[in-house]
Scaffold this active site. Structure first.
Site, PDB file in Angstrom:
ATOM      1  N   SER A 147     -13.520  12.874  25.114  1.00  0.00           N
ATOM      2  CA  SER A 147     -12.457  12.027  25.626  1.00  0.00           C
ATOM      3  C   SER A 147     -11.263  12.027  24.668  1.00  0.00           C
ATOM      4  O   SER A 147     -10.650  13.073  24.446  1.00  0.00           O
ATOM      5  CB  SER A 147     -12.996  10.617  25.889  1.00  0.00           C
ATOM      6  OG  SER A 147     -12.086   9.863  26.661  1.00  0.00           O
ATOM      7  N   ASP A 223     -16.831  11.230  36.874  1.00  0.00           N
ATOM      8  CA  ASP A 223     -16.159  10.506  35.797  1.00  0.00           C
ATOM      9  C   ASP A 223     -15.048   9.641  36.401  1.00  0.00           C
ATOM     10  O   ASP A 223     -14.146  10.157  37.064  1.00  0.00           O
ATOM     11  CB  ASP A 223     -15.570  11.519  34.808  1.00  0.00           C
ATOM     12  CG  ASP A 223     -15.070  10.912  33.526  1.00  0.00           C
ATOM     13  OD1 ASP A 223     -14.475   9.816  33.576  1.00  0.00           O
ATOM     14  OD2 ASP A 223     -15.252  11.534  32.454  1.00  0.00           O
ATOM     15  N   HIS A 256     -18.738   9.497  32.428  1.00  0.00           N
ATOM     16  CA  HIS A 256     -18.040   9.617  31.146  1.00  0.00           C
ATOM     17  C   HIS A 256     -18.908   9.183  29.963  1.00  0.00           C
ATOM     18  O   HIS A 256     -18.437   9.184  28.832  1.00  0.00           O
ATOM     19  CB  HIS A 256     -16.767   8.753  31.200  1.00  0.00           C
ATOM     20  CG  HIS A 256     -15.708   9.122  30.210  1.00  0.00           C
ATOM     21  ND1 HIS A 256     -14.999  10.303  30.266  1.00  0.00           N
ATOM     22  CD2 HIS A 256     -15.218   8.457  29.124  1.00  0.00           C
ATOM     23  CE1 HIS A 256     -14.120  10.346  29.283  1.00  0.00           C
ATOM     24  NE2 HIS A 256     -14.226   9.247  28.564  1.00  0.00           N
TER      25      HIS A 256
END
Length: 277
Positions: A147, A223, A256
């Site tokens: 991320s 996600d 995620h």
């Protein structure tokens, strides 16, 4: 450097350490896994940069990398994501301030006095690892991240292509110039001049001529941040136009979280190992 803890794992040592950072002006905590090895052996290093709200502990506790690192003989280093402590600027929001350093050297008040994570990751912490861990062979390094840390891994590798044998990422923020997380953080840390943001955007760096031989990205198609914040299609387009070999694996049903990361972590360690050896 102070030792916070050390434990045996997969025949090696998982440690957590703390030191006073000149770059950030704070104490910084990080973890290092050193796999089993023979005396006199020197081992390559895989850096892992974590995402928003994380510390070193998230991947250390949930990343499930130690078995693969022991198999391939790779040291795994996990830094924190920002300076921390009393007197360090912060924000009530979870996507700015402590836990959200974005791997930049901030130029704007009140962030500039401590938020120098680029300098910390690129210069200070590698020098400390070289001094404190003689087994680490810093002529052989790879970098990975998740991320915000995927953004960090990509941009650091693109700015220092001679340093890293490989780069990979889980659900990276592909272009902070074009997403709300990036626009918020980079405005705060670097000011409103978007030209100052270019060095911290993988797609912009590639467009400006930065090159890597190959990149591995895993992205979950479930996600929640995929379309608004992550935008892997922008990275795919930039790599295609630049002739960079991007392996972008859209993973069906994955989100995620560290459930996603831990599922594919061994693949990323193996990706690095193939290029480090």
């Amino acid at each position: 450097m102070d030792t916070v803890s050390e434990s045996k794992a997969f025949g090696g040592i998982q440690g957590v350490y703390r030191h006073a950072s000149e770059a950030t002006g704070t104490d910084m905590t990080f973890s290092v896994y050193v796999p089993p090895h023979q005396d006199g052996t020197r081992l390559p290093v895989l850096w892992f940069l974590s995402g928003l709200t994380c510390t070193h502990a998230n991947v250390t506790d949930k990343g499930e990398y130690r078995g693969a690192c022991a198999e391939h003989g790779i040291i795994f280093v996990a830094p924190d994501t920002s300076p921390r402590g009393d007197g360090v600027a912060d924000d009530p929001a979870w996507d700015l301030g402590q836990g959200a350093g974005f791997y930049v050297d901030a130029t704007e008040a009140p962030w500039a006095s401590n938020y120098r994570m680029r300098r910390y990751i690129e210069d200070e912490l590698p020098a400390l690892i070289a001094t404190e861990f003689p087994v680490a062979d810093l002529t052989r390094q790879s970098i990975c991240g998740h991320s915000m840390g995927g953004h960090g891994a990509l941009t650091i590798a693109l700015r220092n292509p001679e340093r890293f044998r490989s780069v990979s990422a889980f659900a990276p923020i592909a272009s902070p110039l074009h997403c709300p997380w990036g626009e918020k953080a980079l405005t705060a840390y670097l000011g409103a001049d978007r030209g100052a943001w270019q060095a911290y955007d993988a797609c912009a760096l590639i467009a400006d001529g930065a090159r890597l031989e190959a990149i591995l990205v895993d992205q979950g198609d479930a996600d929640a941040f995929l379309d608004e914040q992550l935008k892997p299609d922008l990275l795919a387009r930039a790599c295609a136009e630049a002739g960079i070999d991007l392996t972008l694996r859209m993973q069906p049903g994955y989100d995620h979280s560290y459930h996603f990361i831990s599922t594919f972590m061994a693949d990323h360690v193996a990706w690095a190992a193939e290029r480090l050896k």
